[in-house]
Write an enzyme that holds these catalytic residues in place. Structure first.
Site, mmCIF file in Angstrom:
data_model
loop_
_atom_site.group_PDB
_atom_site.id
_atom_site.type_symbol
_atom_site.label_atom_id
_atom_site.label_comp_id
_atom_site.label_asym_id
_atom_site.label_seq_id
_atom_site.Cartn_x
_atom_site.Cartn_y
_atom_site.Cartn_z
ATOM 1 N N LYS A 1 -7.361 -8.407 -14.784
ATOM 2 C CA LYS A 1 -6.583 -7.215 -15.160
ATOM 3 C C LYS A 1 -5.781 -7.524 -16.414
ATOM 4 C CE LYS A 1 -2.969 -4.055 -13.659
ATOM 5 N NZ LYS A 1 -2.247 -3.449 -12.543
ATOM 6 N N ARG B 1 1.403 5.347 -15.699
ATOM 7 C CA ARG B 1 2.848 5.117 -15.547
ATOM 8 C C ARG B 1 3.614 6.433 -15.660
ATOM 9 N NH1 ARG B 1 3.138 -0.596 -18.987
ATOM 10 N NH2 ARG B 1 1.590 -1.681 -17.686
ATOM 11 N N LYS C 1 4.621 -6.564 -19.226
ATOM 12 C CA LYS C 1 3.933 -7.255 -18.123
ATOM 13 C C LYS C 1 3.151 -8.481 -18.607
ATOM 14 C CE LYS C 1 3.873 -3.153 -15.152
ATOM 15 N NZ LYS C 1 3.141 -2.382 -14.104
ATOM 16 N N GLU D 1 -9.603 -16.525 -13.094
ATOM 17 C CA GLU D 1 -8.994 -15.565 -12.176
ATOM 18 C C GLU D 1 -9.983 -15.133 -11.095
ATOM 19 O OE1 GLU D 1 -6.020 -14.609 -11.719
ATOM 20 O OE2 GLU D 1 -4.874 -14.889 -13.557
ATOM 21 N N LYS E 1 -10.545 -4.596 -15.235
ATOM 22 C CA LYS E 1 -9.710 -3.436 -15.533
ATOM 23 C C LYS E 1 -8.931 -3.683 -16.814
ATOM 24 C CE LYS E 1 -5.695 -1.044 -13.780
ATOM 25 N NZ LYS E 1 -4.555 -1.078 -12.904
ATOM 26 N N SER F 1 -6.504 5.323 -16.511
ATOM 27 C CA SER F 1 -5.892 6.594 -16.893
ATOM 28 C C SER F 1 -6.003 6.897 -18.387
ATOM 29 C CB SER F 1 -4.421 6.591 -16.467
ATOM 30 O OG SER F 1 -3.726 5.491 -17.044
ATOM 31 N N TYR G 1 -11.004 8.716 -12.395
ATOM 32 C CA TYR G 1 -10.387 10.032 -12.193
ATOM 33 C C TYR G 1 -11.400 11.152 -12.430
ATOM 34 C CZ TYR G 1 -6.344 6.996 -12.458
ATOM 35 O OH TYR G 1 -5.463 5.967 -12.225
HETATM 36 C C1 PBG Z 1 0.214 -1.281 -11.280
HETATM 37 C C2 PBG Z 1 -1.027 -0.526 -11.552
HETATM 38 C C3 PBG Z 1 -1.356 0.024 -12.778
HETATM 39 C C4 PBG Z 1 -2.563 0.686 -12.633
HETATM 40 C C5 PBG Z 1 -2.964 0.530 -11.306
HETATM 41 N N1 PBG Z 1 -2.004 -0.234 -10.657
HETATM 42 C C6 PBG Z 1 -0.590 0.044 -14.055
HETATM 43 C C7 PBG Z 1 0.055 -1.170 -14.522
HETATM 44 O O1 PBG Z 1 -0.391 -2.284 -14.258
HETATM 45 O O2 PBG Z 1 1.062 -1.027 -15.195
HETATM 46 C C8 PBG Z 1 -3.233 1.425 -13.747
HETATM 47 C C9 PBG Z 1 -4.265 2.420 -13.396
HETATM 48 C C10 PBG Z 1 -4.595 3.361 -14.505
HETATM 49 O O3 PBG Z 1 -4.112 3.260 -15.640
HETATM 50 O O4 PBG Z 1 -5.371 4.268 -14.226
HETATM 51 N N2 PBG Z 1 0.280 -2.105 -10.216
#
Ligand code: PBG
Length: 343
Positions: free
Chosen positions: A212, A222, A234, A251, A266, A292, A331
């Site tokens: 990730k 967010r 992060k 990982e 991701k 997203s 989505y």
């Molecule tokens: C956070 C989390 C995120 C997403 C899923 N779980 C955002 C982040 O790590 O800040 C993102 C999913 C998306 O953007 O569709 N635990």
């Protein structure tokens, strides 16, 4: 008197071009083109991420047209539509009211909390639907981080993992089929696996957000949860976007060793090469998260009339399948399932 040259024969033309092979021969008709298709996309390969909130009306997410924060009732209706279209899994995220957020994310452990109630309702009304639940502190934390934050602003790994295990067990008690830790703390997959087993949830699977990245593509998510970090970013837990295959391998290897049932890459689109790499080096099912921001870009261009949404979406999801995804969190799942049924 002038004579026009007769059209040269195919044999003469082929000789002039020195053609040995003609790939276009197999693109001549739909039936022949069918033999060239290697990537197949089907609704059961899609996982629909859904947002639930405490209200009674649904709220559209500003940066994600067509995606809503649902009431529990609305969630049930949309999940039912998904199931009817052949989408067998949903991934659930809660929009926790600000008043319930605190530095320890305490609300995440509330058996009567919104999230646990939503999971129970889904499993009661739609028992065959696989419910994937998110384990991370950010939706519940007043700091907006996936882990606990020290006074000095550090993300505390091991203390966080203890909380994540309790969160996972609470979600399994509510009926989750798949626990999906999205937090990127070290060692959380093994700890969650052991915690689930100990609590009698040996049958509950773990979908590790194994690879990730710290991505700008999460912006609209967010917005949906109002979960952006209040300070800092992060970078100390999510991976550098320009990191390489060795870190992805490391990982993934650690999560396999700790008992993950699925691996993930991701975001998806900007990391299809990493997806292919993970697919080739590990034998667990791999899911891609079409996040997203990827959704938002397609939607914005489609609403502006710049692209053909249906074709863009099916082409994009197909590319993730070709790169090696066994499953895709997207989505677009409902639209895609509808379009696939029409094809
Ligand atoms: C956070 C989390 C995120 C997403 C899923 N779980 C955002 C982040 O790590 O800040 C993102 C999913 C998306 O953007 O569709 N635990």
């Amino acid at each position: 008197m002038t004579t026009t040259d007769p059209r040269p024969s195919d044999a003469q033309l082929a000789a002039r071009l020195q053609l040995q092979e003609r790939p276009r021969r197999l693109r001549r008709t739909p039936a022949l083109r069918g033999f060239l298709r290697e990537a197949h996309l089907a609704p059961h390969q899609l996982i629909l991420p859904m947002f639930v909130h405490d209200g009674t009306e649904r709220e559209e997410i500003r940066s994600m047209p067509g995606v809503y924060r649902h009431s529990i009732d609305g969630l049930l209706r949309e999940a039912e539509t998904a199931a009817r279209l052949g989408v067998g899994s949903v991934a659930l995220f809660p929009r926790v009211p600000d008043a319930l957020k605190d530095p320890r994310g305490s609300e995440s452990l509330n058996p009567e909390g919104l999230f646990q109630r939503a999971v129970r309702a889904l499993k009661r009304e739609l028992p065959d639907l696989a419910v994937v639940t998110d384990v991370a502190l950010d939706p519940y934390s007043s700091d907006g981080h996936d882990g606990l934050v020290s006074e000095g602003g550090e993300i505390l790994n091991d203390e966080t993992v203890e909380l994540l295990v309790r969160m996972a067990v609470s979600q399994a008690e509510a009926g989750a089929d798949v626990i999906a830790p999205s937090d990127m703390m070290d060692g959380r997959v093994g700890a969650i696996r052991a915690g689930l087993d100990e609590a009698g949830f040996g049958h509950v699977a773990v979908m590790a957000y194994s690879t990730k990245y710290k991505s700008a593509y999460y912006g609209p998510f967010r917005d949906a949860l109002d979960s952006a970090p209040r300070a800092g970013d992060k970078a100390t837990y999510q991976m550098d976007p320009l990191g390489g295959y060795r870190e992805a391998a490391r990982e993934s290897r650690l999560d396999v060793a700790q008992g993950a049932d699925f691996l993930m890459v991701k975001p998806a689109l900007a990391y299809l090469d990493v997806l292919r790499f993970v697919r080739e080096h590990f034998d667990l099912p791999v899911v891609a998260y079409n996040v997203s921001g990827e959704y938002a870009m397609v939607k914005a261009a489609a609403l502006a009339g710049y692209v053909d949404e249906r074709r863009i979406v099916l082409e994009t999801l197909g590319s993730m399948r070709r790169a090696g995804a066994d499953g895709i969190l997207t989505y677009h799942a409902l639209d895609a399932a509808r379009w696939l049924a029409e094809e």
